[in-house]
Motif scaffolding. Sequence first.
Motif, PDB file in Angstrom:
ATOM      1  N   GLY A  35     -30.885  -8.627 -18.476  1.00 16.02           N
ATOM      2  CA  GLY A  35     -31.839  -7.527 -18.507  1.00 16.02           C
ATOM      3  C   GLY A  35     -31.176  -6.195 -18.204  1.00 16.02           C
ATOM      4  O   GLY A  35     -30.052  -6.128 -17.706  1.00 16.02           O
ATOM      5  N   HIS A  36     -31.878  -5.114 -18.479  1.00 18.41           N
ATOM      6  CA  HIS A  36     -31.343  -3.762 -18.260  1.00 18.41           C
ATOM      7  C   HIS A  36     -30.948  -3.519 -16.815  1.00 18.41           C
ATOM      8  O   HIS A  36     -30.080  -2.701 -16.516  1.00 18.41           O
ATOM      9  CB  HIS A  36     -32.345  -2.692 -18.717  1.00 18.41           C
ATOM     10  N   ASP A  37     -31.572  -4.249 -15.890  1.00 19.73           N
ATOM     11  CA  ASP A  37     -31.276  -4.091 -14.471  1.00 19.73           C
ATOM     12  C   ASP A  37     -30.273  -5.129 -13.967  1.00 19.73           C
ATOM     13  O   ASP A  37     -30.027  -5.227 -12.771  1.00 19.73           O
ATOM     14  CB  ASP A  37     -32.562  -4.158 -13.651  1.00 19.73           C
ATOM     15  N   GLY A  38     -29.716  -5.917 -14.890  1.00 25.51           N
ATOM     16  CA  GLY A  38     -28.735  -6.932 -14.525  1.00 25.51           C
ATOM     17  C   GLY A  38     -29.327  -8.268 -14.130  1.00 25.51           C
ATOM     18  O   GLY A  38     -28.591  -9.224 -13.890  1.00 25.51           O
ATOM     19  N   VAL A  39     -30.650  -8.345 -14.072  1.00 17.77           N
ATOM     20  CA  VAL A  39     -31.311  -9.594 -13.703  1.00 17.77           C
ATOM     21  C   VAL A  39     -31.351 -10.511 -14.926  1.00 17.77           C
ATOM     22  O   VAL A  39     -31.687 -10.066 -16.025  1.00 17.77           O
ATOM     23  CB  VAL A  39     -32.739  -9.323 -13.173  1.00 17.77           C
ATOM     24  N   HIS A  89     -32.602 -12.915 -17.753  1.00 15.62           N
ATOM     25  CA  HIS A  89     -33.869 -13.100 -18.455  1.00 15.62           C
ATOM     26  C   HIS A  89     -33.765 -14.454 -19.145  1.00 15.62           C
ATOM     27  O   HIS A  89     -32.882 -14.660 -19.981  1.00 15.62           O
ATOM     28  CB  HIS A  89     -34.059 -11.971 -19.481  1.00 15.62           C
ATOM     29  N   ASN A  95     -32.351  -7.137 -25.105  1.00 14.68           N
ATOM     30  CA  ASN A  95     -31.239  -7.415 -24.200  1.00 14.68           C
ATOM     31  C   ASN A  95     -29.947  -7.700 -24.966  1.00 14.68           C
ATOM     32  O   ASN A  95     -28.883  -7.186 -24.610  1.00 14.68           O
ATOM     33  CB  ASN A  95     -31.560  -8.608 -23.296  1.00 14.68           C
ATOM     34  N   GLN A 149     -38.058  -9.069 -25.763  1.00 13.18           N
ATOM     35  CA  GLN A 149     -37.157  -8.616 -24.698  1.00 13.18           C
ATOM     36  C   GLN A 149     -35.772  -9.226 -24.849  1.00 13.18           C
ATOM     37  O   GLN A 149     -34.763  -8.555 -24.654  1.00 13.18           O
ATOM     38  CB  GLN A 149     -37.734  -8.949 -23.319  1.00 13.18           C
ATOM     39  N   ARG A 174     -28.264  -4.668 -26.509  1.00 11.75           N
ATOM     40  CA  ARG A 174     -27.593  -3.860 -25.505  1.00 11.75           C
ATOM     41  C   ARG A 174     -26.328  -4.558 -24.988  1.00 11.75           C
ATOM     42  O   ARG A 174     -25.305  -3.934 -24.764  1.00 11.75           O
ATOM     43  CB  ARG A 174     -28.551  -3.581 -24.336  1.00 11.75           C
TER      44      ARG A 174
END
Length: 151
Positions: free
Chosen positions: A31-35, A37, A63, A59, A66
């Motif tokens: 994910g964009h926050d590094g978590v 998915h 992901n 999503q 990116r």
Amino acid sequence: MPSLRERIRLTDAELALLYDEVQTFTLGTIGHDGVPHLTAMWFVVVDGTITFWTYRKAQKTVNLRRDPRLSCLFDAGDTYNELRGAMVQGRAELTDDYDDVLHIGAAVGRRYNPTMTHAESEEWAARQAAKRTGVRVAVENVASWDHRKLG
């Protein structure tokens, strides 16, 4: 004497059989926050390559556009001594080419609807292909296990 890890590792043939037997795998993207998915996915192996399709706006697709790094977990078995599986790490190769996505979707359709003819699977996939992205997994690492080999 081989290590325990080496003794329970799946051979290439056993890995191919696992892919044939399991119905879904767990896809991990970043994910964009590094978590991580995680999501369950239908798939098909085409010419030895793990392949799937998904919605372009999902999503997991965002992901992968990116950051193409991914993990795929294939597993089977209900008790410890039956557990077998593989964790595949690699990179997503995305395609939005309509014909390519159609081909991937039709292959997925035939795998999960084995009574479909080739023409029916193409028609089924054609209704969705314009809004889908195809994904091929470029494998970089595989860790596998088969606890049935423990005896």
